[in-house]
Design a protein around this motif. Structure first.
Motif, PDB file in Angstrom:
ATOM      1  N   SER A  25       0.835  -1.209   0.000  1.00 36.73           N
ATOM      2  CA  SER A  25       0.000   0.000   0.000  1.00 36.73           C
ATOM      3  C   SER A  25       0.863   1.249   0.000  1.00 36.73           C
ATOM      4  O   SER A  25       0.564   2.230  -0.688  1.00 36.73           O
ATOM      5  N   ALA A  26       1.951   1.208   0.766  1.00 36.03           N
ATOM      6  CA  ALA A  26       2.824   2.374   0.881  1.00 36.03           C
ATOM      7  C   ALA A  26       3.508   2.694  -0.440  1.00 36.03           C
ATOM      8  O   ALA A  26       3.541   3.859  -0.870  1.00 36.03           O
ATOM      9  N   ILE A  27       4.055   1.686  -1.112  1.00 36.74           N
ATOM     10  CA  ILE A  27       4.774   1.967  -2.354  1.00 36.74           C
ATOM     11  C   ILE A  27       3.822   2.441  -3.443  1.00 36.74           C
ATOM     12  O   ILE A  27       4.161   3.315  -4.240  1.00 36.74           O
ATOM     13  N   LEU A  28       2.598   1.891  -3.474  1.00 37.91           N
ATOM     14  CA  LEU A  28       1.630   2.354  -4.475  1.00 37.91           C
ATOM     15  C   LEU A  28       1.232   3.802  -4.226  1.00 37.91           C
ATOM     16  O   LEU A  28       1.112   4.591  -5.169  1.00 37.91           O
ATOM     17  N   ALA A  29       1.058   4.159  -2.964  1.00 34.78           N
ATOM     18  CA  ALA A  29       0.697   5.542  -2.628  1.00 34.78           C
ATOM     19  C   ALA A  29       1.839   6.503  -2.957  1.00 34.78           C
ATOM     20  O   ALA A  29       1.619   7.563  -3.558  1.00 34.78           O
ATOM     21  N   LEU A  30       3.049   6.139  -2.582  1.00 34.38           N
ATOM     22  CA  LEU A  30       4.195   7.025  -2.814  1.00 34.38           C
ATOM     23  C   LEU A  30       4.542   7.135  -4.296  1.00 34.38           C
ATOM     24  O   LEU A  30       4.860   8.214  -4.795  1.00 34.38           O
ATOM     25  N   ALA A  31       4.492   6.004  -5.018  1.00 31.58           N
ATOM     26  CA  ALA A  31       4.866   6.004  -6.430  1.00 31.58           C
ATOM     27  C   ALA A  31       3.860   6.740  -7.301  1.00 31.58           C
ATOM     28  O   ALA A  31       4.170   7.113  -8.427  1.00 31.58           O
ATOM     29  N   ALA A  32       2.654   6.971  -6.773  1.00 25.00           N
ATOM     30  CA  ALA A  32       1.667   7.756  -7.523  1.00 25.00           C
ATOM     31  C   ALA A  32       2.089   9.214  -7.626  1.00 25.00           C
ATOM     32  O   ALA A  32       1.669   9.923  -8.544  1.00 25.00           O
ATOM     33  N   GLY A  33       2.938   9.650  -6.691  1.00 26.20           N
ATOM     34  CA  GLY A  33       3.364  11.047  -6.706  1.00 26.20           C
ATOM     35  C   GLY A  33       4.845  11.262  -6.928  1.00 26.20           C
ATOM     36  O   GLY A  33       5.298  12.402  -7.076  1.00 26.20           O
ATOM     37  N   HIS A  34       5.619  10.173  -6.937  1.00 26.12           N
ATOM     38  CA  HIS A  34       7.071  10.290  -7.068  1.00 26.12           C
ATOM     39  C   HIS A  34       7.611   9.169  -7.937  1.00 26.12           C
ATOM     40  O   HIS A  34       7.090   8.054  -7.930  1.00 26.12           O
ATOM     41  N   ASP A  35       8.702   9.444  -8.651  1.00 23.59           N
ATOM     42  CA  ASP A  35       9.419   8.395  -9.365  1.00 23.59           C
ATOM     43  C   ASP A  35       9.955   7.421  -8.324  1.00 23.59           C
ATOM     44  O   ASP A  35      10.680   7.816  -7.403  1.00 23.59           O
ATOM     45  N   ALA A  36       9.620   6.135  -8.450  1.00 26.23           N
ATOM     46  CA  ALA A  36      10.038   5.151  -7.451  1.00 26.23           C
ATOM     47  C   ALA A  36      11.546   5.093  -7.310  1.00 26.23           C
ATOM     48  O   ALA A  36      12.062   4.773  -6.240  1.00 26.23           O
ATOM     49  N   GLY A  37      12.267   5.440  -8.382  1.00 27.59           N
ATOM     50  CA  GLY A  37      13.718   5.422  -8.328  1.00 27.59           C
ATOM     51  C   GLY A  37      14.309   6.482  -7.422  1.00 27.59           C
ATOM     52  O   GLY A  37      15.478   6.396  -7.039  1.00 27.59           O
ATOM     53  N   THR A  38      13.518   7.505  -7.076  1.00 27.98           N
ATOM     54  CA  THR A  38      14.001   8.573  -6.197  1.00 27.98           C
ATOM     55  C   THR A  38      13.614   8.342  -4.740  1.00 27.98           C
ATOM     56  O   THR A  38      14.036   9.089  -3.872  1.00 27.98           O
ATOM     57  N   GLY A 113       6.115   6.002 -15.201  1.00 25.61           N
ATOM     58  CA  GLY A 113       7.055   4.944 -15.550  1.00 25.61           C
ATOM     59  C   GLY A 113       7.090   4.567 -17.012  1.00 25.61           C
ATOM     60  O   GLY A 113       8.017   3.901 -17.458  1.00 25.61           O
ATOM     61  N   LEU A 114       6.075   4.988 -17.787  1.00 27.57           N
ATOM     62  CA  LEU A 114       6.006   4.576 -19.185  1.00 27.57           C
ATOM     63  C   LEU A 114       6.119   5.728 -20.174  1.00 27.57           C
ATOM     64  O   LEU A 114       6.752   5.578 -21.219  1.00 27.57           O
ATOM     65  N   GLY A 119      10.548   8.382 -16.435  1.00 22.00           N
ATOM     66  CA  GLY A 119      10.444   6.924 -16.467  1.00 22.00           C
ATOM     67  C   GLY A 119      11.777   6.281 -16.827  1.00 22.00           C
ATOM     68  O   GLY A 119      12.481   6.736 -17.719  1.00 22.00           O
ATOM     69  N   THR A 120      12.143   5.230 -16.157  1.00 19.22           N
ATOM     70  CA  THR A 120      13.424   4.576 -16.395  1.00 19.22           C
ATOM     71  C   THR A 120      13.311   3.445 -17.407  1.00 19.22           C
ATOM     72  O   THR A 120      14.322   2.899 -17.831  1.00 19.22           O
ATOM     73  N   GLY A 121      12.106   3.105 -17.819  1.00 20.97           N
ATOM     74  CA  GLY A 121      11.918   1.994 -18.733  1.00 20.97           C
ATOM     75  C   GLY A 121      11.640   0.686 -18.018  1.00 20.97           C
ATOM     76  O   GLY A 121      11.287  -0.302 -18.657  1.00 20.97           O
ATOM     77  N   ALA A 122      11.800   0.668 -16.690  1.00 17.58           N
ATOM     78  CA  ALA A 122      11.608  -0.574 -15.943  1.00 17.58           C
ATOM     79  C   ALA A 122      10.170  -1.053 -16.012  1.00 17.58           C
ATOM     80  O   ALA A 122       9.910  -2.250 -16.127  1.00 17.58           O
ATOM     81  N   LEU A 123       9.203  -0.131 -15.925  1.00 15.80           N
ATOM     82  CA  LEU A 123       7.807  -0.545 -15.982  1.00 15.80           C
ATOM     83  C   LEU A 123       7.430  -0.989 -17.396  1.00 15.80           C
ATOM     84  O   LEU A 123       6.601  -1.880 -17.564  1.00 15.80           O
TER      85      LEU A 123
END
Length: 201
Positions: A25-38, A113-114, A119-123
């Motif tokens: 839940s946390a990563i989905l919430a955070l990644a909605a507003g930030h690049d997960a790589g950061t 991500g896309l 986006g880093t291309g990972a997604l």
């Protein structure tokens, strides 16, 4: 860095499962507003209400955790629609529609991500790999007849990647629409683009 593998004990332990749910839940919430790589492991752990060591029991990094969580959702859709017997055409329609809805639910994450510069291309690779695995599964089951121009069968690996990344491209285009058109309309357009031998309704 290799992603940590859960032991059978960890995957069935109630506390570990609760931690996993919180981290998901946390990563989905955070990644909605930030690049997960950061994002840092500490940020995700704090949002989930767990400590950093618990985070690293589940993933090597926030970006890896995000890919795991999204992949698990996609794998569940594939298992739901493509694992049993029956007419493969309606099953492909159903799973494609549900993947489109999955992308819609996580629209901000997939847009970042896309289709954005961050986006880093990972997604893209993760989504493409999911579709490619699904096509390979259907080909292995002989659920789809591979074209054989002049009696020479097109290599299954070529078929799988061609279909998979074509659908990913269509989904990327859908992410640029505001708001996205109805899923049924998206599927109608996809039918027009995919080859006649691909059974999509």
């Amino acid at each position: 860095m290799l992603e940590p593998k859960q032991s059978a004990e960890t995957s069935s332990d109630p506390r570990a499962l609760r931690s996993r749910e919180k981290l998901s839940s946390a990563i989905l919430a955070l990644a909605a507003g930030h690049d997960a790589g950061t994002l840092s492991a500490g940020q995700v752990a704090a949002t989930a209400g767990v400590n950093r060591s618990t985070f690293y029991q589940h993933a090597a990094s926030p970006a890896a955790l995000l890919r795991q969580v999204l992949s698990e959702e996609l794998d569940t859709l594939r298992e739901t629609h493509l694992s049993g017997p029956g007419d493969i055409g309606p099953a492909i329609v159903a799973v494609t529609a549900d993947v489109a809805r999955h992308v819609d639910r996580h629209r901000d994450i997939y847009r970042r991500g896309l289709v954005t510069d961050s986006g880093t291309g990972a997604l893209h690779a993760m989504l493409g790999s999911h579709f490619e695995a699904s096509v390979r599964l259907l080909l292995a089951r002989r659920a789809i007849e591979i074209p054989a121009p002049g009696g020479r069968e097109v290599p299954p690996s070529m078929v799988a990647r061609y279909i998979a990344y074509g659908v990913v491209g269509a989904l990327e285009s859908r992410l640029l629409e505001t708001p996205p058109r109805p899923v049924d309309e998206f599927l109608d357009d996809l039918r027009e683009l995919l080859p006649d031998w691909w059974p999509i309704g």
